[in-house]
Scaffold this motif. Structure first.
Motif, PDB file in Angstrom:
ATOM      1  N   UNK A  88       0.838  -1.204   0.000  1.00 46.80           N
ATOM      2  CA  UNK A  88       0.000   0.000   0.000  1.00 46.80           C
ATOM      3  C   UNK A  88       0.875   1.257   0.000  1.00 46.80           C
ATOM      4  N   UNK A  89       1.959   1.209   0.799  1.00 47.27           N
ATOM      5  CA  UNK A  89       2.883   2.348   0.842  1.00 47.27           C
ATOM      6  C   UNK A  89       3.544   2.542  -0.516  1.00 47.27           C
ATOM      7  N   UNK A  90       3.864   1.437  -1.178  1.00 50.21           N
ATOM      8  CA  UNK A  90       4.511   1.521  -2.488  1.00 50.21           C
ATOM      9  C   UNK A  90       3.551   2.095  -3.533  1.00 50.21           C
ATOM     10  N   UNK A  91       2.305   1.625  -3.528  1.00 48.70           N
ATOM     11  CA  UNK A  91       1.331   2.113  -4.514  1.00 48.70           C
ATOM     12  C   UNK A  91       1.125   3.624  -4.386  1.00 48.70           C
ATOM     13  N   UNK A 237      -2.559   1.293   6.580  1.00 46.65           N
ATOM     14  CA  UNK A 237      -2.036   2.641   6.358  1.00 46.65           C
ATOM     15  C   UNK A 237      -0.708   2.902   7.062  1.00 46.65           C
ATOM     16  N   UNK A 238      -0.239   1.925   7.865  1.00 42.30           N
ATOM     17  CA  UNK A 238       0.930   2.192   8.711  1.00 42.30           C
ATOM     18  C   UNK A 238       2.163   2.604   7.897  1.00 42.30           C
ATOM     19  N   UNK A 239       2.413   1.912   6.780  1.00 42.46           N
ATOM     20  CA  UNK A 239       3.602   2.210   5.977  1.00 42.46           C
ATOM     21  C   UNK A 239       3.540   3.566   5.304  1.00 42.46           C
ATOM     22  N   UNK A 240       2.318   4.118   5.195  1.00 52.00           N
ATOM     23  CA  UNK A 240       2.146   5.431   4.568  1.00 52.00           C
ATOM     24  C   UNK A 240       2.314   6.536   5.598  1.00 52.00           C
ATOM     25  N   UNK A 244       8.669   6.422  10.873  1.00 49.51           N
ATOM     26  CA  UNK A 244       9.739   5.425  10.967  1.00 49.51           C
ATOM     27  C   UNK A 244       9.777   4.547   9.720  1.00 49.51           C
ATOM     28  N   UNK A 245       8.619   4.307   9.099  1.00 50.16           N
ATOM     29  CA  UNK A 245       8.575   3.508   7.864  1.00 50.16           C
ATOM     30  C   UNK A 245       8.846   4.380   6.639  1.00 50.16           C
TER      31      UNK A 245
END
Lengths: 476, 72
Positions: A88-91, A237-240, A244-245
């Motif tokens: 999701x973060x990558x997209x 949504x954490x990676x977005x 820290x991510x």
């Protein structure tokens, strides 16, 4: 004290510290090196670094503990959201935010929206990441006191200062390369444990049947639908939204490397949850959930039951690796928030790079001490605390960040309204004496609506900013 | 100038696919149907682990081809 496990944990901590010392000179040579490893991390190392930064005590001890105590579908709901974190973060942001060339999340907000949004976001980063460290320190205290045979408070202090030392010395360089080792120890340890369990029970099918024989509710949905859904959204949504991510994207060589790192992290996460399923099933078959004070200890009980001392030491180091690799990334985000985004941008603009990285080192030690003080008297469940912080960060950063990268019309007033409005609504929801739904399921949409509506009601950003937004989507 | 429409970007396409699959699971939510002793809702979430991985691989390949084409 368990001698073999203690020796392995000691060796592990020494290796981490040596890496911190090894990178100290390089890390303190410039701000870029200290906060983002000079943007030189390749996709193989980056995969483990992204995975290790996101996979915390919650992903391992929390998910397995919940899977045993609340039924294995709860563990699968964790995985449903967590496996999608890097994807999701990558997209939505990985390639785009790497092309901005910034070092921190608040610095992106400064470039896109101006200093007012930067200062608000820096304060929110410092508060959320400091608070997020507490459950990590709590989990390290649980493992440390159990293995080392020392009291919980001493274990929290020793292990808390342990990861602070290498992170403060070596900055993002040390954090990334310790993450490579920590991620590998985590995956290999869980793989060995899962294989031993499957051999002991004669395969997956009989393992699940053994678990169901002890706990007939093991395969059932035991909680309200909203509990699973809220958990999924917060993890997704954490990676977005977690600084820290997000900082892992700044350390990647380029947008392509950032994307490939996220792909590797996604693969590692799938393997961890496959092994987690096996470990939770074994935990249920032991029938010990009721007898433990803290359900996060279930994972450790499974390790002790199935593994010989040498391998148990490796797996316990793996659990510690999960904790430290997330906590060090949070520490770096706090440090960058204060030293880079507040001190250098607003207090002393002429500060030398060496002075800022030195301040970063001091801030890390102070933030760690604050975290340790709070962790000494911790709340019961790691998962609940992590869910709370994830929801707060989603409410504050989610839509101002994503819309800022994708929609040219988003402006400063909209971002401020979304950031402050989302946070305020989240706090109000969290303080209500009754829970209607998960807080962030209300506060995040409020943040999105405020960002869009206020942006449309006020003047658009300058032509230069609008062209910049397009440049986030093109290779230079 | 950015030549492609941002709403047609592979990232947006993937987010839409991920959202639709998630919504199907959450709306369907077969909590009371059991397969091998485990709720079908749990199995549906389990299958999604591999769907997310497949979407991720597809996105990486798609973006690299798209950027190569744009650079030429």
């Amino acid at each position: 004290m368990q001698v073999m496990e203690t020796i392995i944990l000691a060796i592990y901590l020494i290796i981490m510290t040596v890496i911190g010392i090894w990178f100290a000179k390089r890390a303190h040579s410039s701000e870029g090196d200290y906060w983002t490893a000079g943007g030189q991390i390749n996709s193989f190392v980056g995969s483990f670094a992204f995975f290790a930064a996101v996979a915390s005590s919650s992903s391992l001890m929390g998910a397995v503990g919940s899977g045993v105590a609340l039924g294995v579908p709860f563990l699968l709901a964790y995985g449903f959201g967590a496996v999608a974190i890097p994807s999701f973060a990558m997209f939505l942001i990985a390639g785009q935010i790497r092309r901005t060339g910034v070092k921190t999340l608040p610095e992106f907000f400064k470039h896109r929206y101006g200093k007012s949004v930067q200062i608000v976001s820096a304060i929110l980063v410092v508060l959320s990441m400091t608070f997020y460290m507490i459950p990590q320190l709590t989990a390290s205290g649980l493992i440390g006191s159990y293995v080392l045979g020392i009291d919980y408070v001493t274990a929290v202090i020793i292990l808390g200062l342990g990861f602070t030392l290498y992170a403060a010395l070596g900055g993002m360089w040390a954090i990334t390369y310790t993450d490579l080792i920590q991620g590998a120890v985590m995956v290999i340890g869980m793989f060995i444990l899962a294989i031993i369990i499957l051999m002991d029970h004669g395969g997956v099918s009989s393992l699940v049947q053994d678990a169901l024989a002890v706990d007939p509710q093991f395969g059932s949905i035991t909680q309200p639908w909203m509990s699973y859904f809220g958990l999924f959204v917060a993890f997704l949504w954490f990676g977005v939204v977690s600084p820290s991510a997000v900082m892992r994207n700044f350390a990647a060589r380029d947008a392509k490397t950032a994307r490939r790192s996220a792909l590797g992290a996604c693969f590692l996460y799938v393997t961890v949850f496959l092994f987690g399923f096996v470990i939770a099933s074994a935990g249920a078959s032991l029938g010990i959930a009721e007898s433990l004070d803290n359900q996060d200890m279930i994972f450790i009980s499974v390790i002790e039951h199935y593994m010989p001392a040498l391998l148990a030491g490796v797996m316990l180091a793996g659990l510690l690796a999960a904790i430290m690799s997330s906590a060090d990334a949070m520490l770096l985000a706090v440090s960058a928030g204060i030293a880079h985004d507040i001190y250098k941008e607003h207090i002393n603009k002429k500060a030398s790079e060496k002075r800022v990285t030195r301040l970063g080192l001091i801030v890390m030690i102070l933030a760690s001490v604050v975290g340790i003080i709070f962790a000494i008297d911790p709340p019961q469940l790691i998962a609940v605390m992590v869910g709370w912080v994830s929801g707060a960060m989603l409410s504050a950063f989610g839509f101002p960040l994503v819309l800022g990268l994708w929609w040219k019309r988003t402006n400063t007033a909209g971002a401020l309204a979304g950031m402050i409005g989302g946070t305020v609504v989240f706090i109000i929801m969290a303080l209500l004496p009754f829970a209607l739904v998960s807080e962030h399921l209300v506060s995040a949409p409020v943040s999105a609506i405020l960002t869009i509506v206020v942006s449309l009601m006020t003047a658009p950003p300058s032509e230069k900013i609008q062209q910049e937004v397009d440049s986030y989507h093109m290779e230079a | 100038k950015l030549t492609r429409k941002k709403w047609k970007d592979p990232g947006i396409v993937m987010v839409i696919i991920l959202s639709i699959i998630s919504l199907i699971v959450w709306i369907w939510w077969p909590a009371d149907t059991f397969v091998g002793g485990i709720s079908l809702a749990g199995w549906a979430m389990f299958v999604c682990f591999f769907i997310w991985l497949a979407l991720t691989v597809t996105y990486v390949v798609w973006m690299e081809r798209l950027e190569k084409k744009e650079m030429q």
